[in-house]
Design a protein around this motif. Structure first.
Motif, PDB file in Angstrom:
ATOM      1  N   SER A   8      -4.267   7.065  13.110  1.00  0.00           N
ATOM      2  CA  SER A   8      -4.737   5.810  12.516  1.00  0.00           C
ATOM      3  C   SER A   8      -3.769   4.672  12.798  1.00  0.00           C
ATOM      4  CB  SER A   8      -4.921   5.983  11.011  1.00  0.00           C
ATOM      5  OG  SER A   8      -3.690   6.329  10.430  1.00  0.00           O
ATOM      6  N   GLN A   9      -2.708   4.946  13.530  1.00  0.00           N
ATOM      7  CA  GLN A   9      -1.720   3.897  13.764  1.00  0.00           C
ATOM      8  C   GLN A   9      -1.548   3.534  15.235  1.00  0.00           C
ATOM      9  OE1 GLN A   9       1.837   4.689  11.442  1.00  0.00           O
ATOM     10  NE2 GLN A   9       0.574   5.510   9.805  1.00  0.00           N
ATOM     11  N   SER A  63       1.460   5.131  -0.411  1.00  0.00           N
ATOM     12  CA  SER A  63       0.932   6.488  -0.451  1.00  0.00           C
ATOM     13  C   SER A  63       2.053   7.348  -1.040  1.00  0.00           C
ATOM     14  CB  SER A  63       0.599   6.945   0.960  1.00  0.00           C
ATOM     15  OG  SER A  63       1.805   7.081   1.693  1.00  0.00           O
ATOM     16  N   MET A 109       0.872  -1.180   0.000  1.00  0.00           N
ATOM     17  CA  MET A 109       0.000   0.000   0.000  1.00  0.00           C
ATOM     18  C   MET A 109       0.903   1.222   0.000  1.00  0.00           C
ATOM     19  SD  MET A 109      -3.022  -1.243   2.575  1.00  0.00           S
ATOM     20  CE  MET A 109      -4.056   0.181   2.203  1.00  0.00           C
ATOM     21  N   ILE A 116       6.501   9.353   3.290  1.00  0.00           N
ATOM     22  CA  ILE A 116       7.882   8.899   3.492  1.00  0.00           C
ATOM     23  C   ILE A 116       7.937   7.409   3.823  1.00  0.00           C
ATOM     24  CG2 ILE A 116       9.889   9.127   5.045  1.00  0.00           C
ATOM     25  CD1 ILE A 116       9.210  12.073   5.347  1.00  0.00           C
ATOM     26  N   ASP A 117       6.911   6.951   4.543  1.00  0.00           N
ATOM     27  CA  ASP A 117       7.020   5.622   5.147  1.00  0.00           C
ATOM     28  C   ASP A 117       6.830   4.448   4.186  1.00  0.00           C
ATOM     29  OD1 ASP A 117       7.346   7.020   7.494  1.00  0.00           O
ATOM     30  OD2 ASP A 117       5.224   6.969   7.983  1.00  0.00           O
ATOM     31  N   SER A 118       5.762   4.501   3.407  1.00  0.00           N
ATOM     32  CA  SER A 118       5.451   3.290   2.632  1.00  0.00           C
ATOM     33  C   SER A 118       6.528   2.899   1.615  1.00  0.00           C
ATOM     34  CB  SER A 118       4.050   3.367   2.015  1.00  0.00           C
ATOM     35  OG  SER A 118       3.763   4.632   1.539  1.00  0.00           O
ATOM     36  N   GLN A 134       2.455   6.254  15.504  1.00  0.00           N
ATOM     37  CA  GLN A 134       2.960   7.441  14.816  1.00  0.00           C
ATOM     38  C   GLN A 134       1.885   8.516  14.623  1.00  0.00           C
ATOM     39  OE1 GLN A 134       4.077   7.899  10.522  1.00  0.00           O
ATOM     40  NE2 GLN A 134       6.067   7.236  11.283  1.00  0.00           N
ATOM     41  N   ARG A 139      -9.642   3.948   5.728  1.00  0.00           N
ATOM     42  CA  ARG A 139      -8.548   2.972   5.801  1.00  0.00           C
ATOM     43  C   ARG A 139      -9.051   1.538   5.694  1.00  0.00           C
ATOM     44  NH1 ARG A 139      -3.993   5.840   7.306  1.00  0.00           N
ATOM     45  NH2 ARG A 139      -4.044   7.122   5.476  1.00  0.00           N
TER      46      ARG A 139
HETATM   47  P1  ATP Z   1       3.199   7.192   4.619  1.00  0.00           P
HETATM   48  O1  ATP Z   1       4.363   8.041   4.921  1.00  0.00           O
HETATM   49  O2  ATP Z   1       3.550   5.857   4.046  1.00  0.00           O
HETATM   50  O3  ATP Z   1       2.151   7.915   3.849  1.00  0.00           O
HETATM   51  P2  ATP Z   1       1.913   7.929   7.016  1.00  0.00           P
HETATM   52  O4  ATP Z   1       2.837   8.124   8.143  1.00  0.00           O
HETATM   53  O5  ATP Z   1       1.432   9.106   6.272  1.00  0.00           O
HETATM   54  O6  ATP Z   1       2.555   6.862   6.029  1.00  0.00           O
HETATM   55  P3  ATP Z   1      -0.784   7.042   7.179  1.00  0.00           P
HETATM   56  O7  ATP Z   1      -1.198   8.164   6.330  1.00  0.00           O
HETATM   57  O8  ATP Z   1      -1.504   6.747   8.441  1.00  0.00           O
HETATM   58  O9  ATP Z   1       0.711   7.104   7.593  1.00  0.00           O
HETATM   59  O10 ATP Z   1      -0.798   5.717   6.307  1.00  0.00           O
HETATM   60  C1  ATP Z   1      -0.460   4.488   6.846  1.00  0.00           C
HETATM   61  C2  ATP Z   1      -0.242   3.522   5.723  1.00  0.00           C
HETATM   62  O11 ATP Z   1      -1.446   3.333   4.954  1.00  0.00           O
HETATM   63  C3  ATP Z   1       0.772   4.015   4.698  1.00  0.00           C
HETATM   64  O12 ATP Z   1       2.079   3.761   5.110  1.00  0.00           O
HETATM   65  C4  ATP Z   1       0.371   3.229   3.493  1.00  0.00           C
HETATM   66  O13 ATP Z   1       0.895   1.913   3.552  1.00  0.00           O
HETATM   67  C5  ATP Z   1      -1.135   3.189   3.598  1.00  0.00           C
HETATM   68  N1  ATP Z   1      -1.733   4.299   2.823  1.00  0.00           N
HETATM   69  C6  ATP Z   1      -2.075   5.514   3.271  1.00  0.00           C
HETATM   70  N2  ATP Z   1      -2.579   6.279   2.269  1.00  0.00           N
HETATM   71  C7  ATP Z   1      -2.540   5.521   1.154  1.00  0.00           C
HETATM   72  C8  ATP Z   1      -2.889   5.734  -0.225  1.00  0.00           C
HETATM   73  N3  ATP Z   1      -3.385   6.889  -0.665  1.00  0.00           N
HETATM   74  N4  ATP Z   1      -2.710   4.716  -1.088  1.00  0.00           N
HETATM   75  C9  ATP Z   1      -2.199   3.533  -0.685  1.00  0.00           C
HETATM   76  N5  ATP Z   1      -1.836   3.299   0.593  1.00  0.00           N
HETATM   77  C10 ATP Z   1      -2.002   4.251   1.500  1.00  0.00           C
END
Ligand code: ATP
Ligand code: MG
Length: 401
Positions: free
Chosen positions: A295-296, A185, A183, A188-190, A292, A265
């Motif tokens: 939602s986490q 986004s 997944m 930075i994380d994914s 973090q 989510r």
């Molecule tokens: P990231 O830096 O990866 O966006 P985040 O710290 O912003 O993470 P969240 O926004 O809570 O954290 O998202 C948690 C996780 O949900 C993401 O790491 C990703 O794996 C998934 N996710 C969030 N938004 C999307 C999106 N638009 N498409 C696909 N996956 C998503």
């Protein structure tokens, strides 16, 4: 006499017993893919190591490329000669003289694998060491901390000489652990989670949720650029872009503010799981890191996770943001991730999302919306791109003409 090959050591996979052959064959294939532009190289492999025969191809460039191939513990430029002490001495000297840097001290670490060879390891060390001393100007021996470690291995098929070990990317060859949906986004994380999942041998297909017109083409381009960076490690990668606007708006209309993020989510996870099934994956990878953001929290994860029994892999679960950023910089995704384009969640993020949601409540609020037809439609309209290092978007392509 020149370096004519690169010796590759497998590291962790050498312990995988019967599966080893599968690992080695996969690694060979991954290396071939990576080095496909060097058409003269040949790869030989055996149980415990692999050789890339250079056949005149430029070794420095190839060494650089190998640093991003998972499943390699270390690698070295090498020379091969026949099992003849005079030839071995000459080869070892040539190997030292061709190093791209100068050292002041050296040692010889000889190993006699072929017990038929008349000289033992100590004799070999002595013979080769004194030959190098006699024929170089400023080198001296230091057995504890040498600048140059001349490794000599006398094997049945010949003697191999290497001088410098380069650290490989470690991990397992991509594809040996099966397939998962990442997944992804624009954050930075994914991308970092994707990198770490690939490091453990997973083949990845990325899934991105996109909410036009609330998110721009540039936000989509950002995700494409992130996938491109990940292809440095994994080669060609699929990116599924799921239109999420209708679902997000339906949630926004029906589900109270505190629960809308959680519901969004949940639906993302549900759709990702359906895509996983369609594309024969066995797991889902996310960039979640415990605590973090709202939602986490564990409570949120519990409620989101309810959508599926598929394993959800969270490589970042215990990492601090600073540790994640460090990896993001190393793999060169950081600067793309911090570009300001909105992703679909930032736009619909409520002012005060629940940090301790209850699953019954989430399900109750969602029961007022008929989400299933919207989910089917989102899947039907998912666009799948196949991305490699040279991928250009349609727009860029049009601009070329
Ligand atoms: P990231 O830096 O990866 O966006 P985040 O710290 O912003 O993470 P969240 O926004 O809570 O954290 O998202 C948690 C996780 O949900 C993401 O790491 C990703 O794996 C998934 N996710 C969030 N938004 C999307 C999106 N638009 N498409 C696909 N996956 C998503
Ligand atoms: Mg995010």
């Amino acid at each position: 006499m020149k370096y004519d090959r690169i010796l590759i050591r497998y590291g962790e996979m050498s312990t995988k017993g019967k599966n080893r052959n599968r690992f080695v064959v996969r690694l060979k294939r991954n290396i071939e893919k990576k080095l496909k532009s060097f058409s003269n190289i040949k790869i030989e492999y055996m149980r415990d190591r692999m050789y890339i025969l250079l056949n005149g191809e430029p070794h420095e460039e190839i060494l650089e490329q190998l640093k991003t191939v998972f499943g390699i513990q270390s690698f070295s430029l090498a020379m091969k000669c026949e099992n003849d002490i005079e030839l071995i001495k000459a080869t070892a000297l040539a190997a030292v003289q061709q190093l791209p840097y100068e050292g002041k001290t050296f040692k010889v670490s000889a190993k006699r694998v072929d017990k038929q060879f008349p000289l033992g390891s100590n004799d070999l060390n002595y013979e080769i060491g004194s030959h190098i001393l006699r024929n170089t100007e400023s080198l001296t021996v230091n057995v504890r901390e040498p600048d140059i470690n001349v490794r000599v291995e006398v094997r049945k098929d010949g003697t191999y000489v290497t001088c410098r070990d380069i650290l490989g990317a470690g991990g397992l060859p991509i594809g040996t652990s099966g397939k998962a949906m990442l997944m992804l986004s624009g954050g930075i994380d994914s991308p970092v989670a994707g990198y770490l999942a690939m490091k453990r041998g997973l083949e990845i297909e990325a899934v991105h949720f996109f909410s036009p017109p609330f998110t721009s083409e540039r936000a989509k381009q950002k995700v494409i650029d992130l996938v491109k960076k990940l292809t440095t490690f994994g080669g060609k990668m699929k990116l599924h872009i799921v239109p999420f606007t209708d679902i997000q708006q339906a949630i926004h209309r029906q589900v109270p503010d505190g629960y809308s993020l959680i519901s969004a989510r949940r639906m993302m996870l549900k759709i990702t799981d359906l895509l996983r099934k369609k594309h024969n994956g066995l797991a889902i990878v996310t960039g979640e890191s415990l605590g973090q953001v709202a939602s986490q929290t564990l409570e949120s994860m519990f409620v989101i996770n309810e959508m599926t029994t598929t394993p959800i892999l969270r490589p970042l679960v215990s990492m601090d943001k600073t540790e994640i950023i460090e990896i993001a910089r190393k793999i060169d995704t950081h600067d793309i991730s911090i570009l300001p384009y909105e992703d679909c969640c930032t736009i619909f993020t409520p002012s005060a999302p629940k940090t301790r949601p209850k699953r019954e409540k989430a399900a109750y609020y969602e029961s007022f919306v008929d989400l299933m037809p919207l989910i089917d439609e989102a899947i039907a309209n998912t666009e799948t791109l196949i991305i490699d290092e040279t991928f250009t978007t349609v727009d860029e392509f049009e601009e070329l003409f």
